[in-house]
Motif scaffolding. Structure first.
Motif, short mmCIF file in Angstrom:
data_model
loop_
_atom_site.label_atom_id
_atom_site.label_comp_id
_atom_site.label_asym_id
_atom_site.label_seq_id
_atom_site.Cartn_x
_atom_site.Cartn_y
_atom_site.Cartn_z
N ASN A 32 0.83 -1.21 0.00
CA ASN A 32 0.00 0.00 0.00
C ASN A 32 0.86 1.26 0.00
OD1 ASN A 32 -2.32 -1.51 -0.01
ND2 ASN A 32 -2.59 -1.43 2.21
N LEU A 35 2.21 1.81 -3.53
CA LEU A 35 1.18 2.34 -4.41
C LEU A 35 0.89 3.81 -4.11
CD1 LEU A 35 -1.28 -0.68 -4.59
CD2 LEU A 35 0.31 0.12 -6.35
N PHE A 36 0.92 4.17 -2.83
CA PHE A 36 0.71 5.57 -2.44
C PHE A 36 1.80 6.46 -3.01
CE2 PHE A 36 1.55 9.03 0.59
CZ PHE A 36 0.33 9.69 0.51
N LEU A 38 3.58 5.83 -5.62
CA LEU A 38 3.49 5.80 -7.06
C LEU A 38 2.39 6.71 -7.58
CD1 LEU A 38 4.44 4.38 -9.70
CD2 LEU A 38 2.67 2.70 -9.27
N ALA A 39 1.36 6.94 -6.78
CA ALA A 39 0.21 7.73 -7.22
C ALA A 39 0.56 9.21 -7.38
CB ALA A 39 -0.94 7.58 -6.24
N PHE A 42 1.74 10.45 -10.91
CA PHE A 42 0.65 10.40 -11.88
C PHE A 42 -0.35 11.52 -11.64
CE2 PHE A 42 2.17 6.05 -12.40
CZ PHE A 42 2.22 5.99 -13.77
N LEU A 43 -0.65 11.82 -10.38
CA LEU A 43 -1.55 12.94 -10.08
C LEU A 43 -0.93 14.26 -10.48
CD1 LEU A 43 -2.94 11.85 -6.59
CD2 LEU A 43 -4.14 11.87 -8.79
#
Length: 66
Positions: A32, A35-36, A38-39, A42-43
Motif C-alpha cells: 500500500n 502504491l501511495f 506511485l500515485a 501520476f496525479l
C-alpha cells in the motif's frame, strides 16, 4: 496468469515475504505504501496536463460576415 500482481524491488519483496511467513501483515502495508508513493507522480502529471489543456486550447472564433 496471476490474478493480482504487486511490483517490488528485490529487498522489498524479500522483507514482505519474510513478514508474511511469520503471520505479520507488514507486507500488505508495504504494498500500500508503494502504491501511495506511485500515485503522486501520476496525479502531478495529470494536473499539469489539465492545466496545459485548459490554457492552450483554442476556442473557435466566428468571423463576422461582411
Amino acid at each position: 496468469m496471476p490474478s493480482k500482481l504487486d511490483a517490488q524491488c528485490a529487498m522489498c519483496s524479500l522483507n514482505a515475504e519474510n513478514s508474511t511467513q511469520n503471520g505479520n501483515s507488514q507486507g500488505k502495508g508495504l504494498n500500500n505504501g508503494i502504491l501511495f508513493l506511485l500515485a503522486f507522480p501520476f496525479l502531478l502529471g495529470g494536473g499539469i496536463a489539465i492545466l496545459w489543456y485548459t490554457k492552450f486550447r483554442h476556442k473557435e472564433t466566428k468571423s463576422p460576415i461582411l
